[in-house]
Design an enzyme around this catalytic site. Structure first.
Site, PDB file in Angstrom:
ATOM      1  N   GLY A   1      60.620   4.436   5.380  1.00 10.99           N
ATOM      2  CA  GLY A   1      61.735   3.878   5.064  1.00 10.99           C
ATOM      3  C   GLY A   1      62.492   3.215   5.966  1.00 10.99           C
ATOM      4  CB  THR A   2      63.085   3.711   9.613  1.00 10.62           C
ATOM      5  OG1 THR A   2      63.676   4.924   9.675  1.00 10.62           O
ATOM      6  CG2 THR A   2      63.937   2.928  10.964  1.00 10.62           C
TER       7      THR A   2
ATOM      8  CG  ASN B   1      71.602   9.048   3.032  1.00  9.07           C
ATOM      9  OD1 ASN B   1      71.874   7.849   2.798  1.00  9.07           O
ATOM     10  ND2 ASN B   1      71.527   9.548   4.227  1.00  9.07           N
TER      11      ASN B   1
ATOM     12  CD  GLN C   1      67.690  10.522  -0.069  1.00  6.20           C
ATOM     13  OE1 GLN C   1      67.386  11.493  -0.786  1.00  6.20           O
ATOM     14  NE2 GLN C   1      67.450  10.650   1.263  1.00  6.20           N
TER      15      GLN C   1
ATOM     16  CB  SER D   1      60.420   6.879   2.799  1.00  5.68           C
ATOM     17  OG  SER D   1      59.806   7.674   3.808  1.00  5.68           O
ATOM     18  CB  ALA D   2      55.063   8.719   1.387  1.00  7.06           C
TER      19      ALA D   2
ATOM     20  CB  THR E   1      43.747   0.255  12.108  1.00  9.23           C
ATOM     21  OG1 THR E   1      43.222  -0.806  12.945  1.00  9.23           O
ATOM     22  CG2 THR E   1      42.786   0.963  11.192  1.00  9.23           C
TER      23      THR E   1
ATOM     24  CB  CYS F   1      79.834  20.046  16.320  1.00  5.83           C
ATOM     25  SG  CYS F   1      81.400  20.427  15.558  1.00  5.83           S
TER      26      CYS F   1
HETATM   27  N1  PLP Z   1      67.040   5.148   3.875  1.00  3.50           N
HETATM   28  C1  PLP Z   1      67.663   6.395   3.296  1.00  3.50           C
HETATM   29  C2  PLP Z   1      68.551   6.144   2.175  1.00  3.50           C
HETATM   30  C3  PLP Z   1      66.961   7.602   3.747  1.00  3.50           C
HETATM   31  O1  PLP Z   1      67.588   8.705   3.120  1.00  3.50           O
HETATM   32  C4  PLP Z   1      66.142   7.671   4.766  1.00  3.50           C
HETATM   33  C5  PLP Z   1      65.717   9.015   5.212  1.00  3.50           C
HETATM   34  O2  PLP Z   1      66.670   9.981   5.373  1.00  3.50           O
HETATM   35  C6  PLP Z   1      65.688   6.525   5.453  1.00  3.50           C
HETATM   36  C7  PLP Z   1      66.097   5.085   4.923  1.00  3.50           C
HETATM   37  C8  PLP Z   1      64.540   6.751   6.507  1.00  3.50           C
HETATM   38  O3  PLP Z   1      63.327   6.882   5.966  1.00  3.50           O
HETATM   39  P1  PLP Z   1      62.118   7.302   6.902  1.00  3.50           P
HETATM   40  O4  PLP Z   1      62.582   8.714   7.240  1.00  3.50           O
HETATM   41  O5  PLP Z   1      61.066   7.033   6.098  1.00  3.50           O
HETATM   42  O6  PLP Z   1      62.063   6.445   7.979  1.00  3.50           O
END
Ligand code: PLP
Length: 393
Positions: free
Chosen positions: A91-92, A170, A198, A218-219, A256, A343
């Protein structure tokens, strides 16, 4: 680890809960367990059929065919074309690619509109392009965590290049009216990206119906392996490549291919999509049970995120309590949940999501997130309620 917990409990008041036979995982929005069928499907590509899918000899034929099939399967799950699916590391990366790739494309427009409660993968990507001179506007959701089309309409101008709004938050689970938001962006000839990390595998998603230009997934959020995901890029969209190098991913993301993980992701997604209604119903029944039992216990809480949330994501606030302390005490009882504040040694930092919905500090500090999934059981829910009762009463 278990020993440590037992020792602690002997000296604490949590002694009854020490009898929990297993750890209870209730943080499925953070990650999910790898599906066993997905795991089995991955093995051959790691051990035996390890050929590089880009090579021309016959040993690479099977990995190449597996890559093609996985792309087709994933495309089918979201009603895309196979050539619109680009594999990424998760996802990132997908979010970074969507935002930076658009910002760096040749275009007269430079402005980006997003929301203040996006995942940091989106927010920090936006901050990065802001430093390079692209203006970014951050929309505030309402107190339930919803961005309305009317709200978006006040931000989008004819200089807007891209709108990026997450599919489901999330922390709160709130589902956004993506199709309506996308229409607003398109009415101004702006592109639309959604971080659906999500939502994919947990909701029906049809990219054609939604009309989105890009969608991140994201898998590991849908019982696939970690470190793999994809970005849907509508055919015909002008986007800069994410990584330069080889010709992989249609020349858009060199490197790859991770065939095993790609295959695992496709198996996990297909399986989740095929049992979507069943999973939905089951997880909602667990969620209802949890809330009912909490209500019966007399514990006072506020449920966050309004009425339209992803099944299983339960953000709740206990006024005047300390969410992080609740998390740690639950952890000592063998239960994994999440919190809305973290915290450090000096102060409690309230999450940007809770800040964005203007939650008062005393509630925000006492906020936890329980996220139930298809692997949870009614016994898990019983134990979570017992633990919360012990901690909060
Ligand atoms: N976007 C959302 C809404 C997420 O909840 C997350 C992970 O918590 C991410 C992006 C990032 O995904 P990844 O962990 O696959 O990099």
């Amino acid at each position: 680890m278990f020993r440590e917990r037992e020792t602690f409990l002997i000296f604490s008041t949590d002694i009854e809960v020490a009898t929990l036979a297993k750890n209870i995982y209730a943080d499925n929005a953070a990650t999910t367990r790898l599906d066993r069928e997905a795991f089995e499907a991955m093995k051959p590509w790691l051990l035996d059929e390890y050929g590089n899918a880009s090579q021309l000899y016959s040993f690479s034929r099977k990995p190449k065919a597996a890559l093609k099939k996985a792309r087709e399967t994933i495309a089918e799950c979201i009603n895309a074309l196979p050539e619109e699916i680009y594999f990424t590391s998760g996802g990132t990366e997908s979010d970074n690619w969507a935002i930076k790739g658009v910002a760096f494309s040749n275009c007269d427009r430079r402005a980006i509109v997003t929301s203040a409660f996006e995942h940091h993968a989106v927010l920090h990507s936006c901050e990065a392009i802001e430093r390079l001179g692209c203006p970014v506007a951050y929309m505030w959701p309402d107190i339930n965590g919803i961005i309305t089309a009317e709200n978006l309409d006040t931000y989008v101008t004819d200089m807007t290049l891209l709108v990026s709004v997450m599919f489901a938050n999330n922390e709160l689970g709130t589902i956004q009216p993506i199709q309506e938001l996308c229409n607003v962006a398109h009415a101004h000839n702006a592109l639309f990206h959604t971080d659906a990390v999500q939502a994919v595998g947990h909701m029906e998603i049809d990219v054609r119906k939604l009309g989105v230009d890009m969608l991140s997934a994201s898998a590991h959020k849908f019982n696939g392996p970690k470190g793999i995901g994809f970005l849907y890029i509508r055919k015909g969209m002008d986007l800069r490549p994410y990584a330069d190098g080889g010709a992989q991913e249609f020349g858009m993301r060199a490197g790859t291919e991770n065939i095993a993980s790609i295959v695992g992701m496709a198996v996990a997604l297909k399986k989740n999509i095929e049992s979507l209604d069943q999973n939905h119903e089951y997880v909602i029944s667990l969620e209802r049970m949890l809330l009912q039992k909490l209500n019966q216990s007399g514990i006072t809480y506020i449920r966050n995120g309004g009425d339209h949330t992803l099944p299983g994501i339960i953000s709740m606030s206990f006024d005047g309590k300390d969410g992080e302390a609740i998390l740690h005490r639950m952890d000592l009882m063998g239960i994994s949940i999440s919190t809305g504040s973290a915290c450090d040694s000096r102060n409690t930092e309230i999450s940007h999501v809770l800040r964005a919905i203007h939650m008062p500090d005393s509630l925000a500090k006492g906020t936890i997130r329980i996220s139930l999934g298809k692997d949870n059981t009614e016994e898990d829910v019983e134990s979570i309620v017992v633990a919360l009762k012990k901690i909060l009463k």
